[in-house]
Design an enzyme around this catalytic site. Structure first.
Site, PDB file in Angstrom:
ATOM      1  N   LYS A   1       3.229   9.550   8.320  1.00 12.98           N
ATOM      2  CA  LYS A   1       2.490   9.168   9.537  1.00 12.98           C
ATOM      3  C   LYS A   1       3.035   9.701  10.869  1.00 12.98           C
ATOM      4  O   LYS A   1       2.590  10.723  11.334  1.00 12.98           O
ATOM      5  CB  LYS A   1       2.294   7.646   9.549  1.00 12.98           C
ATOM      6  CG  LYS A   1       1.297   7.214   8.456  1.00 12.98           C
ATOM      7  CD  LYS A   1       0.713   5.846   8.694  1.00 12.98           C
ATOM      8  CE  LYS A   1      -0.520   5.617   7.841  1.00 12.98           C
ATOM      9  NZ  LYS A   1      -0.298   4.935   6.569  1.00 12.98           N
TER      10      LYS A   1
ATOM     11  N   ASP B   1       9.349   2.288   1.363  1.00 10.13           N
ATOM     12  CA  ASP B   1       8.211   3.044   1.886  1.00 10.13           C
ATOM     13  C   ASP B   1       8.184   2.817   3.396  1.00 10.13           C
ATOM     14  O   ASP B   1       7.822   1.739   3.871  1.00 10.13           O
ATOM     15  CB  ASP B   1       6.912   2.550   1.232  1.00 10.13           C
ATOM     16  CG  ASP B   1       5.686   3.330   1.717  1.00 10.13           C
ATOM     17  OD1 ASP B   1       5.760   3.928   2.806  1.00 10.13           O
ATOM     18  OD2 ASP B   1       4.654   3.311   1.011  1.00 10.13           O
TER      19      ASP B   1
ATOM     20  N   PHE C   1       0.856  -1.188   0.000  1.00 12.55           N
ATOM     21  CA  PHE C   1       0.000   0.000   0.000  1.00 12.55           C
ATOM     22  C   PHE C   1       0.890   1.235   0.000  1.00 12.55           C
ATOM     23  O   PHE C   1       1.767   1.366   0.849  1.00 12.55           O
ATOM     24  CB  PHE C   1      -0.922   0.035   1.223  1.00 12.55           C
ATOM     25  CG  PHE C   1      -1.811   1.253   1.236  1.00 12.55           C
ATOM     26  CD1 PHE C   1      -2.951   1.307   0.439  1.00 12.55           C
ATOM     27  CD2 PHE C   1      -1.483   2.363   2.007  1.00 12.55           C
ATOM     28  CE1 PHE C   1      -3.755   2.443   0.417  1.00 12.55           C
ATOM     29  CE2 PHE C   1      -2.284   3.505   1.983  1.00 12.55           C
ATOM     30  CZ  PHE C   1      -3.421   3.543   1.192  1.00 12.55           C
TER      31      PHE C   1
HETATM   32  C1  LIG Z   1      -0.600   5.203   5.162  1.00 10.98           C
HETATM   33  C2  LIG Z   1       0.408   4.786   4.165  1.00 10.98           C
HETATM   34  C3  LIG Z   1       0.647   5.538   3.009  1.00 10.98           C
HETATM   35  C4  LIG Z   1      -0.188   6.735   2.648  1.00 10.98           C
HETATM   36  O1  LIG Z   1      -0.039   7.785   3.555  1.00 10.98           O
HETATM   37  P1  LIG Z   1      -1.081   9.003   3.535  1.00 10.98           P
HETATM   38  O2  LIG Z   1      -0.520   9.957   4.528  1.00 10.98           O
HETATM   39  O3  LIG Z   1      -2.414   8.442   3.926  1.00 10.98           O
HETATM   40  O4  LIG Z   1      -1.093   9.543   2.164  1.00 10.98           O
HETATM   41  C5  LIG Z   1       1.654   5.125   2.164  1.00 10.98           C
HETATM   42  N1  LIG Z   1       2.395   4.036   2.435  1.00 10.98           N
HETATM   43  C6  LIG Z   1       2.195   3.282   3.534  1.00 10.98           C
HETATM   44  C7  LIG Z   1       3.058   2.103   3.779  1.00 10.98           C
HETATM   45  C8  LIG Z   1       1.188   3.627   4.431  1.00 10.98           C
HETATM   46  O5  LIG Z   1       0.962   2.867   5.497  1.00 10.98           O
END
Ligand SMILES: *Cc1c(COP(=O)(O)O)cnc(C)c1O
Length: 409
Positions: A243, A214, A129
């Site tokens: 986050k 990521d 994700f």
């Molecule tokens: C939450 C998340 C995102 C997206 O972050 P947003 O601040 O909601 O755009 C991207 N990558 C990972 C692994 C995430 O958990």
């Protein structure tokens, strides 16, 4: 209030409680019910709710300079870039406002780096994700995120997570980068294997590809390392953060090592709100708290202890099949949808995050107290016992403890 919300806020979410206050590991709803927050607002409040150091920093900065734009130098941005770089890749940072935007930054960085050679392909993982903007949706390896938004941005291929051969088979002369979460978050709390991460680093070196991580969910101390990749002894070329970086104040970052530090030049990329004095103040205070309270180590030790305890549920309850994760990024894997369980836990005071249908994801604040882990464990055990029965031998143990509590009453 709920009427106004339902009428005027788009229906992208399905909220179920009215939350009004947070303090440390706890949040309160409008009816005065108190919850242990083991979701941390989806991996955001790693320092707990309303940490006084973070709250002070935000309030103080708000009184002097909120925003002035990136047409000018600002001290907090310089300090934050320096600290994040020195904790990781010793290169340079770009600041933005969210995880999706940080990943967009990584994708643009990779494309620009490969542009002269006509390479733009990025390999990501099935089950990954990466966010909800269009490039991040294309990068994400889950169909439910993509459906209805075609045509998608081209240039992404999805390999099988933890399967190096699958990644290798997708590399061609168009490929410029591999993007990977060191622990799949939304994909069900699946840690990468060491062989996979080491193999990816080796593959990227030998084929002249960029290795991108990521770290939006697994970064900022969550896994018992500052950043998830550090637990594998590898060095990516760049990674994304968001986050937990600002403890709840929105901020995202692209953190690049020497290979990519100078790829972006004036005019290539920008964000009006990126790295404002107040966002960077929140992030600097977050780093201060993580350092002064030793929260990276705490995530590792508390995570190991909690995981061991949760592992006791496997085998005792037939529908609990596995407990996995790193540090305080943990998942209880069931053989069926967990939503009824996580609802039951919420009802008696524990917030968790159902993910990938069958996984109860636990992301407590890194400074949650031992007693709070005990409380959470009791709620988890009670709800699993209630909804999914208990095995005969434990029924014995349980009835004796019941007798005991009867006596106490
Ligand atoms: C939450 C998340 C995102 C997206 O972050 P947003 O601040 O909601 O755009 C991207 N990558 C990972 C692994 C995430 O958990």
């Amino acid at each position: 209030m709920i009427e106004a919300y339902e009428k005027h806020v788009m229906s992208t979410y399905v909220p179920d409680r009215v939350m009004v206050k947070g303090q440390g590991t706890r949040v309160w709803d409008a009816d005065g019910q108190v919850y242990l927050d083991f979701g941390s607002g989806i991996a955001v409040t790693n320092t707990g709710h309303a940490h006084p150091v973070v709250a002070e920093a935000i309030a103080n900065q708000a009184r002097s300079l909120l925003h002035v734009s990136n047409l000018y130098y600002t001290e907090n941005q310089a300090k934050l870039a320096q600290r994040l770089s020195m904790l990781s890749l010793k290169g340079k940072c770009f600041f933005c406002n969210s995880g999706a935007e940080a990943n967009e930054g990584l994708i643009k960085l990779a494309r620009l780096w490969g542009h002269a050679e006509g390479r733009s392909g990025i390999i990501t993982m099935q089950g990954s994700f990466h966010g909800r903007t269009l490039a991040a949706v294309a990068a994400t390896g889950q169909d439910k995120v993509k459906k209805g938004f075609e045509p998608l941005l081209p240039g992404f291929k999805h390999a099988v997570y933890n399967d190096l051969g699958s990644v290798e088979s997708l590399v061609d002369d168009q490929t410029v980068a591999v993007l990977v979460e060191p622990v799949l978050g939304e994909g069900g709390v699946v840690p990468a294997t060491e062989a996979f991460m080491k193999g990816l680093e080796e593959l990227c070196r030998s084929r002249n590809l960029l290795l991108l991580c990521d770290e939006v969910q697994c970064g900022m101390g969550r896994t018992g390392e500052w950043f998830g990749y550090q637990g594998y002894g590898i060095t990516p070329d760049a990674f994304s953060l968001a986050k937990a970086l600002g403890s709840g104040f929105p901020i995202g970052a692209v953190v690049a090592g020497p290979r990519l530090a100078d790829t972006f030049q004036p005019g290539h990329h920008a964000s009006t709100f990126g790295g404002t004095p107040i966002a960077c103040a929140a992030a600097l205070a977050t780093l201060d708290v993580i350092e002064s309270e030793n929260l990276v180590k705490r995530a590792r030790s508390a995570g190991e202890a909690f995981k061991k305890r949760l592992e006791g549920l496997v085998g005792r309850f037939e529908h609990v099949v596995d407990v996995r994760g790193r540090g305080l990024m943990l998942g209880i894997v069931m053989d069926r949808p967990v939503k009824p369980l996580t609802d039951a836990m919420r009802d008696i005071g524990l917030l968790t995050l159902p993910t990938a249908e069958n996984v109860i994801r636990l992301l407590p604040p890194l400074n949650a107290k031992d007693s709070e882990f005990d409380e959470a464990y009791d709620i988890i055990e009670e709800c699993i016992a209630e909804l999914h029965g208990i095995s005969p031998e434990d029924a014995d143990a349980d009835s004796s403890s019941e007798e005991q509590s009867d006596l106490e009453h």
